[in-house]
Scaffold this motif. Structure first.
Motif, PDB file in Angstrom:
ATOM      1  N   ALA A 346       5.660   8.457  11.625  1.00  0.00           N
ATOM      2  CA  ALA A 346       6.006   8.736  10.227  1.00  0.00           C
ATOM      3  C   ALA A 346       5.546   7.636   9.270  1.00  0.00           C
ATOM      4  N   ASP A 347       6.494   6.982   8.588  1.00  0.00           N
ATOM      5  CA  ASP A 347       6.150   5.964   7.589  1.00  0.00           C
ATOM      6  C   ASP A 347       5.388   4.791   8.202  1.00  0.00           C
ATOM      7  N   GLY A 348       5.627   4.507   9.481  1.00  0.00           N
ATOM      8  CA  GLY A 348       4.886   3.441  10.145  1.00  0.00           C
ATOM      9  C   GLY A 348       3.408   3.763  10.245  1.00  0.00           C
ATOM     10  N   ILE A 349       3.083   5.026  10.484  1.00  0.00           N
ATOM     11  CA  ILE A 349       1.685   5.449  10.521  1.00  0.00           C
ATOM     12  C   ILE A 349       1.083   5.394   9.122  1.00  0.00           C
ATOM     13  N   SER A 350       1.805   5.935   8.156  1.00  0.00           N
ATOM     14  CA  SER A 350       1.282   6.001   6.791  1.00  0.00           C
ATOM     15  C   SER A 350       1.068   4.623   6.182  1.00  0.00           C
ATOM     16  N   ALA A 351       1.775   3.616   6.683  1.00  0.00           N
ATOM     17  CA  ALA A 351       1.628   2.256   6.150  1.00  0.00           C
ATOM     18  C   ALA A 351       0.213   1.720   6.336  1.00  0.00           C
ATOM     19  N   PHE A 352      -0.534   2.277   7.281  1.00  0.00           N
ATOM     20  CA  PHE A 352      -1.888   1.779   7.560  1.00  0.00           C
ATOM     21  C   PHE A 352      -2.970   2.717   7.032  1.00  0.00           C
ATOM     22  N   ARG A 353      -2.602   3.621   6.141  1.00  0.00           N
ATOM     23  CA  ARG A 353      -3.571   4.610   5.680  1.00  0.00           C
ATOM     24  C   ARG A 353      -4.752   3.984   4.958  1.00  0.00           C
ATOM     25  N   ASP A 354      -4.557   2.848   4.289  1.00  0.00           N
ATOM     26  CA  ASP A 354      -5.649   2.219   3.541  1.00  0.00           C
ATOM     27  C   ASP A 354      -6.553   1.362   4.422  1.00  0.00           C
ATOM     28  N   ASP A 355      -6.073   1.005   5.605  1.00  0.00           N
ATOM     29  CA  ASP A 355      -6.878   0.166   6.499  1.00  0.00           C
ATOM     30  C   ASP A 355      -6.478   0.436   7.947  1.00  0.00           C
ATOM     31  N   PRO A 356      -6.816   1.613   8.462  1.00  0.00           N
ATOM     32  CA  PRO A 356      -6.424   1.930   9.841  1.00  0.00           C
ATOM     33  C   PRO A 356      -6.961   0.937  10.865  1.00  0.00           C
TER      34      PRO A 356
END
Length: 495
Positions: A346-356
Motif C-alpha cells: 500500500a502506502d509503503g509501495i507508493s512512497a517510492f513511486r518517484d524513484d523506484p
C-alpha cells in the motif's frame, strides 16, 4: 495423491515443443489427437444429455482436428450433429487432415451455421495457441451464439481467448465448460480467460510426464503440495521467539485500523509475538483496541535505530494505512541496511513511486528478503513500463518485476500471481470473489509477515500466505468484512 503435472502451467509455445517431442519419441501424434477428440465427445455426452443437436465448429488447425474426432465419436454414440468448418477443407494439413478423412460425414461452411434451440456448441475453432484477433465472421458467430443463449463446450480454450495472456482477442465464447489436455495454460487461470473457460476438465492424452516436466518452465498452480514442506516445525521446544516476532508500522491516529488488521492476521497466522509500532499521537487509538498484540511508540528514524538493536526482531510490515512517504522511505532504508525482512504494501509501495530504483537498490544484494504486494495501480507506480506493455501477460509482468527488484512479487487480484526473482511463478485460484473488500490486502500482508518471521523463504512465505488468505475468504463466506478474515485463517495444511 499429488502428481507434479497436476500443478504445471504450460504456455502454448511450451506445449508446441512438448507435442513435437512426444512425436519424436515415437508416440503417434494422430493417436494423441484421437484421444483428445474422444475425451471431448465423452464430456459433451456426459454434461449435456438433453442436447437436441451438437453443433461442432471446426477450425483450420489441430483444434479443428480434435473437433472432427469428437464429431465422429458423437455420431457413433447416436447423437445428432452438425459440423461446420472455418476455411477451405482442402487446406487442412497433417493430423487435422487425417481427422477430417476419418470423419466421412457431411460438413458445411462456418457461415452457414444457424443456431437452433436445443443446440450445444462444441467450439473447436481455435485453441490455446491463438495470438491474433478473431476474424469478423467468427466474431459475428460468437455474438449469434450468445444472443441465443446456447451452451458452449470449448476444446482446449474458448476461441478468442489468448492462451498466453488470458486476454480476449476481439471476442470470445463464454464456455460452460472447457476440456484441455495434459496441463492448464495461462489463459485458463488468468482473467478474463478463467471466467470464460467455465468449469475445467484436464484430460491426460498419454504424453509421458518426463516429457512434460523436461520442457515445461517454472509455472505452477499455487497449492499446498508446492510449499507445505517449507512449513516451520513445531516441537516441544518451540516458544514464542522461535515462532518469530513480527512488527507492523501503524499510521497516524486517524488511520490505525489497517495496521491492526495486519497485526491480528500475523498473530493468527502463527507469529509468536506481534508488535504495532505506533506514532505517539496514535498510541491511545491503538491501545484501545489491542489485547494480545503489543504496542510500542515509534516516531522517527532514531527510535527505529534503537529498536533494531534487538536482533530477535527480524520481520516488518510497512504500508497499511501508513501515510507519510518521506518517513516510509527512511524506515525502509533503515530496515534494508539492518538486514531485516520486509513486507511492503500500500502506502509503503507508493512512497517510492518517484524513484523506484532507490527501493530496488536497497534490496539488490543476496537472496530476496523483500516481498511486494501491489494491486495493479500500485504495480504501475513502481513498474510503469511493464504495466504499460500490453503485450505482456500478468505472469510475465510479475516475473520481470521480481527480477528487476530482487523481491518476491505478489501481484494481487482474483488471479493473484506470485513471482520470485529466479523466475519461479505461481498463479493462485482459490480466492472467492467476495474477498475483494476493503482491508483484505492488509490481512494478506500480515499473513506474509507471519510466515517470514517463522523462517519460511520469501517465495514460499508469500505463496502460502496467498493460499491461506484465499481459504480464509472461503471459510468466512460471502458478505465478509476484513475484520472477519483473521479469525478464519485456516491451520497450516498437513496433507
Amino acid at each position: 495423491m499429488h502428481k507434479e503435472i497436476d500443478t504445471l502451467i504450460i504456455t502454448p509455445a511450451e506445449m508446441g515443443r512438448i507435442d513435437r517431442m512426444a512425436a519424436a519419441s515415437g508416440l503417434s501424434s494422430y493417436g494423441l489427437m484421437e484421444r483428445a477428440g474422444q475425451a471431448v465427445a465423452a464430456a459433451a455426452l456426459r454434461r449435456f444429455p438433453g442436447a437436441l443437436r451438437f453443433a461442432v465448429l471446426c477450425g483450420p488447425g489441430n483444434n479443428g482436428g480434435d473437433g472432427f474426432v469428437a464429431a465422429r465419436a458423437l455420431r457413433a454414440a447416436g447423437a445428432v450433429i452438425a459440423v461446420h468448418v472455418l476455411g477451405d477443407i482442402a487446406t487442412l494439413k497433417g493430423d487435422a487432415a487425417a481427422a477430417f478423412l476419418h470423419f466421412t460425414g457431411t460438413v458445411a461452411p462456418l457461415a452457414d451455421y444457424e443456431p437452433q434451440p436445443g443446440d450445444v456448441v462444441v467450439d473447436a475453432l481455435f485453441g490455446a495457441g491463438l495470438a491474433r484477433d478473431l476474424p469478423a465472421d467468427v466474431i459475428r458467430l460468437i455474438e449469434a451464439v450468445r444472443r441465443n443463449a446456447l451452451p458452449v463446450l470449448a476444446v482446449d480454450l474458448p476461441s478468442g481467448v489468448d492462451g498466453r495472456t488470458g486476454q480476449v482477442r476481439g471476442a470470445a465464447f463464454e464456455a460452460e465448460a472447457t476440456v484441455t489436455f495434459m496441463c492448464r495454460k495461462p489463459g485458463h487461470l488468468l482473467l478474463p480467460g478463467r471466467t470464460l473457460a467455465g468449469e475445467m476438465e484436464v484430460f491426460d492424452i498419454g504424453i509421458p510426464g518426463r516429457i512434460l516436466a523436461g520442457h515445461a518452465g517454472h509455472m505452477r498452480v499455487n497449492m499446498p503440495a508446492i510449499w507445505r514442506l517449507a512449513s516451520p516445525a513445531q516441537t516441544g521446544a518451540t516458544h514464542k521467539y522461535v515462532r518469530g516476532h513480527l512488527a507492523v508500522f501503524s499510521g497516524p491516529a486517524t488511520a490505525t485500523g489497517a495496521a491492526r488488521l495486519s497485526a491480528m492476521a500475523g498473530l493468527r497466522a502463527g507469529a509468536g509475538l506481534v508488535t504495532i509500532l505506533s506514532p505517539g499521537d496514535a498510541l491511545s487509538a491503538n491501545a484501545a483496541h489491542l489485547t494480545g498484540i503489543m504496542l510500542k511508540p515509534l516516531d522517527d528514524d532514531d527510535d527505529l535505530k534503537s529498536l533494531l538493536e534487538d536482533e530477535r526482531l527480524k520481520t516488518f510490515v510497512l504500508g497499511p494505512g501508513f501515510g507519510g512517504a518521506d518517513k516510509a522511505r527512511g524506515y525502509v532504508r533503515r530496515l534494508a541496511e539492518g538486514g531485516r525482512r520486509l513486507v511492503l504494501d500500500a502506502d509503503g509501495i507508493s512512497a517510492f513511486r518517484d524513484d523506484p530504483s532507490a527501493l530496488f537498490e536497497l534490496f539488490a544484494e543476496g537472496g530476496p528478503r523483500l516481498v511486494l504486494t501491489p494491486h495493479d495501480g500500485e504495480f504501475a507506480r513502481l513498474f510503469p513500463d511493464l504495466a504499460g506493455d500490453k503485450t505482456l501477460s500478468k505472469i510475465e509482468r510479475a516475473q520481470k518485476a521480481a527480477a528487476r527488484s530482487n523481491a518476491v512479487m505478489i501481484l494481487k487480484g482474483a488471479d493473484t500471481v506470485i513471482a520470485a526473482p529466479d523466475g519461479r511463478v505461481l498463479v493462485n485460484e482459490n480466492a472467492p470473489p467476495w474477498l475483494a473488500t476493503a482491508g483484505s490486502g492488509d490481512v494478506l500482508a500480515g499473513i506474509v509477515g507471519a510466515h517470514l518471521t517463522q523462517g519460511l523463504p520469501a517465495f514460499e512465505a508469500a505463496a502460502s500466505a496467498v493460499w491461506r488468505h484465499g481459504q480464509a475468504g472461503r471459510i468466512a463466506g460471502e458478505g465478509l468484512t476484513a475484520e472477519d478474515l483473521p479469525g478464519a485463517i485456516p491451520p497450516w495444511p498437513t496433507a
